[in-house]
Motif scaffolding. Structure first.
Motif, short mmCIF file in Angstrom:
data_model
loop_
_atom_site.label_atom_id
_atom_site.label_comp_id
_atom_site.label_asym_id
_atom_site.label_seq_id
_atom_site.Cartn_x
_atom_site.Cartn_y
_atom_site.Cartn_z
N GLY A 280 -33.63 27.94 22.29
CA GLY A 280 -33.53 27.09 21.75
C GLY A 280 -35.28 27.60 20.47
N GLY B 131 -30.62 18.73 22.89
CA GLY B 131 -31.08 19.80 22.05
C GLY B 131 -31.67 20.01 20.94
N SER B 132 -32.43 18.56 20.68
CA SER B 132 -33.60 18.54 19.46
C SER B 132 -35.08 18.37 20.42
CB SER B 132 -33.79 16.71 19.04
OG SER B 132 -33.16 16.12 20.20
N ARG C 59 -24.78 20.00 26.19
CA ARG C 59 -24.33 19.10 25.62
C ARG C 59 -22.97 19.17 25.82
NH1 ARG C 59 -25.71 17.87 20.39
NH2 ARG C 59 -26.84 19.51 20.23
N GLN D 225 -25.23 12.79 20.75
CA GLN D 225 -25.38 14.37 19.92
C GLN D 225 -26.77 14.40 19.78
OE1 GLN D 225 -23.14 16.05 21.22
NE2 GLN D 225 -21.42 15.35 21.54
N LEU D 226 -27.63 13.59 19.09
CA LEU D 226 -29.27 13.60 18.34
C LEU D 226 -29.84 13.91 19.14
CD1 LEU D 226 -29.50 10.64 16.21
CD2 LEU D 226 -29.10 13.37 15.12
N PHE D 227 -29.47 13.48 20.34
CA PHE D 227 -31.05 13.82 21.43
C PHE D 227 -30.44 15.41 21.76
CE2 PHE D 227 -30.89 9.17 20.58
CZ PHE D 227 -31.79 9.27 19.85
N THR E 76 -32.62 20.38 26.17
CA THR E 76 -33.05 22.03 24.92
C THR E 76 -31.38 22.68 24.84
OG1 THR E 76 -33.37 23.18 26.74
CG2 THR E 76 -34.89 22.72 26.41
N ASN E 77 -30.53 21.75 25.40
CA ASN E 77 -29.00 22.16 25.70
C ASN E 77 -28.98 23.49 25.98
OD1 ASN E 77 -26.44 22.09 24.43
ND2 ASN E 77 -26.48 23.20 22.47
N ALA E 78 -29.45 23.50 27.32
CA ALA E 78 -29.31 24.58 28.38
C ALA E 78 -28.13 25.52 27.91
CB ALA E 78 -30.08 24.40 29.47
#
Lengths: 471, 471
Positions: free
Chosen positions: B431, B197-198, B160, B193-195, B146-148
């Motif tokens: 998110g 926050g996805s 990230r 980077q794709l994964f 979730t790129n907290a």
């Protein structure tokens, strides 16, 4: 109508070069290793014109080779020799679109030379920290497309870490406007990450919104003399713990590199201050930066040097007492590439490793190269703080440099096998381009290559964006 | 054989839950907004078992909903009500695989609670800086998926920015081993980077290699009283210029939020030290951290506060004199969510904006909401230093909270229209999940949605990875 005439009609005659002499400066890479041919060189002035040019290429099945300042080291911006591709130069896209001091951001067009971005930031009393030897001619678009590194990565990160938003022309000529100046935005896939470091194979970056920082007004540079590479690694740990983010550079230089610099300076009659009374196997250049307190930075550096000497990590230390001093200490480090070039060049490797593996890697690889030929000389320098070494292989004094180049394939095999064994990367900051594309394909896991191909296929199914590079 | 029996055979009986009572804790989200159903809940212990479970799902066309600590705020880890999906909990993947102090990295499995990652780093005298209210129960895999954000983003970035490498199980059960501990690696697309926050829609993160930092031993917290939000923005600029990276937090709180905290504390009979002799419209919590020099940090903070007061940006200032003091000042900020919950909740927005747009946005939006109903009360607090506000809308004293919830759609329209007008994001750190998925699709440009769909299609063509979330 000739295809090139169609392009002229779209973009204006002055934006399309078709004569060999006009195109030549764009068709050979900076190191002179690659020369390609092109259908035309186009120089659009606006994002809209880039979109028109790329859409035209897509309609006609013509490959697009984007190019910024043409300062890359791996042939990533040079077309092949088929003369089928359009070379798209971004150099005329060079506006500073906006500076937002409250938000600490700047929005610039891709063709802006890095130095102009730095200067525009400074005019607003801000730092844009990306810093490279080629900053006068390289462009910010090229820096982002190759995820450039440089001398301040330890504190500020690579180009990727400095970008908040991008504007990109996709392979079909669509413009994606992702120019956001937000530190936080969790609304889906972080698309800008795809384009950064993809060397123009997924789209053409036309503009970027970048982070700015407080200008560090106090800057102290120390040169420390160490006996072993392992000692420099221990010193790095100490410096990180003591300085935290005040540690803005930590570079190492093997004495052989420093000797080359000395040799370059001497015949030209330039006076060089001897750095230390005696020679030492390794020098560390350490930079301590603070927002404004010069006295505090100086005191802290002195204490760090004293502690490192007391711990046996360093033998001696020199501290800059002024900004001029600091620059002259940096000069040694920055002269190494030129000194190596004057010696006739060498077999270059731009590798990264976990920091703890540095000393073992260098010792093992040095021995293996010595076993290959006692004529070889390893020239190691680079950004130890980032785990990044320029591990170059030349010849010892008096031996022609050809003795290294003749063994290039064997040297590469030794170096890259050791890099992979130690969990490192075969291209730390220079990218893949044409030079290292096959090397990456050989050394990456098949799952990883499959993922990369799936992305490429999804975004550029006809393989028209910078074909033959990276993937 | 029932499908669930096949899964039991693959993973072991204890790793597969099928009874409603056993599955229940996994099927309602933390805020209690969503309850789903599942074919089974699986709890693999190893990456290999995750791969087996996902491969089984792919073979049978069964959706996979990955879940970490189930602390998300947008329903991203809750399945739909079809009972078709397998919920894949990563909680048993909780090994610390390695700590590498020389390289300043740690490699951990996805199910490790954030707090355990922090503690493992501290045991080696290093800081893992990600810090959230839910750190005792959220997992590092969920933080990355979730790129907290949290309270230290200003200095250390989002999740990230802290990841160097990932291990991911892809939708077909393939394991991608991208666990690298390298600060520089330019060998192709940056797949991790794709994964990040996805939200589990492209694969299941099973492990990560993360950056560690020097522990900041000196930490001073100041509370500053300001008249306007514009003054807090000016103060932020001053603090950034003076402190540089020593500025590790810059939070704002509207007085209405502080009053709620006071009201919560009072009836419980807890003694609260009055923060300032009088009330002020805005409080700023500013944190100054240094590797070890407490005296220097204290002096610098005092000078910063004095300068801000002299410039009219702040009216008054309180400085912590000890770590206990620092914690009690943080306590005010950290009690706001609970105090708002006790008041009956509110209509929440987690938005980001360019910092320069903060004051205008808040004034305009406040007026529009007041025009909608004078019963509404705006409760603003958050990470001003990151451009991130928690812009919550409740009701004024004595008015039932339903008066806000009844107008939720209109409130959202007003807030999000203003966010987009000012170039902001409708989800800064929480998110999209299910809660904000449609909002993002409505507000993003079609080119951007098309790019996101192309990525999703390339990596998960059958839409089995966390379907219905994010995209």
């Amino acid at each position: 109508m000739e295809p090139i005439d169609e392009l002229r009609e779209l973009l204006g005659a002055d934006a399309v070069l078709g004569r060999a002499a006009d195109m030549a400066p764009f068709l050979t890479d900076w190191r002179g290793r690659y020369t390609g041919r092109a259908l035309a060189v186009v120089q659009p002035r606006t994002t809209g014109q880039v979109a028109q040019a790329v859409a035209w290429c897509a309609r006609h099945g013509v490959p697009v080779v984007p190019q910024g300042g043409n300062t890359g080291l791996v042939g990533g911006a040079t077309p092949d020799t088929s003369a089928r591709a359009v070379l798209l130069s971004t150099r005329r896209l060079r506006r500073i679109r906006a500076v937002d001091p409250a938000n600490d951001t700047i929005t610039v067009e891709a063709g802006c030379p890095l130095q102009e971005v730095q200067q525009a930031a400074l005019a607003h009393d801000r730092l844009f920290p990306l810093s490279l030897a080629s900053q006068g001619s390289c462009t910010i678009g090229g820096n982002l497309a190759t995820n450039a590194g440089g001398t301040q990565v330890l504190r500020y990160g690579n180009a990727r870490d400095l970008a908040l938003g991008l504007e990109v022309v996709l392979g079909d000529g669509t413009v994606w406007d992702g120019l956001r100046g937000l530190r936080k935005d969790n609304t889906g896939y972080d698309l800008k990450q795809l384009f950064i470091g993809s060397e123009g194979t997924l789209g053409v970056i036309t503009a970027a919104t970048l982070k700015l920082f407080a200008v560090p007004r106090a800057r102290v540079v120390c040169l420390l003399a160490c006996d072993t590479l392992a000692a420099t690694v221990a010193l790095l740990g100490r410096a990180r713990a003591r300085a935290g983010p005040a540690l803005t550079a930590f570079e190492v230089m093997a004495d052989d590199c420093v000797r080359l610099v000395d040799a370059m300076a001497a015949p030209a009659g330039r006076q060089r201050r001897p750095l230390f009374a005696q020679r030492h196997p390794w020098l560390v250049l350490l930079e301590w930066s603070e927002p404004h307190e010069a006295r505090h930075a100086q005191d802290q550096c002195e204490q760090l040097c004293a502690a490192a000497i007391a711990a046996g990590e360093a033998r001696d230390a020199l501290l800059s007492q002024s900004l001029d001093d600091a620059q002259s200490l940096w000069q040694v480090r920055e002269s190494i590439p030129e000194a190596q070039a004057r010696r006739g060049g060498n077999v270059k490797h731009d590798i990264s490793l976990p920091v703890g593996a540095m000393a073992a890697f260098t010792a093992e690889t040095g021995q293996a190269l010595h076993a290959l030929s006692t004529d070889l000389q390893v020239l190691v320098f680079g950004h130890l703080g980032d785990g990044n070494l320029h591990f170059n292989v030349g010849t010892r004094d008096g031996v022609p440099i050809a003795a290294a180049f003749d063994r290039e394939a064997q040297i590469n095999d030794i170096v890259y096998a050791a890099v992979l064994r130690h969990g490192g990367s075969v291209s730390a900051e220079h990218g893949l381009g044409q030079l290292r594309r096959d090397l990456a394909q050989r050394t990456k896991a098949p799952e990883e290559m499959a993922l990369m191909r799936a992305i490429k296929q999804a975004m550029d199914p006809r393989n028209l964006m910078n074909p033959g590079k990276l993937i």
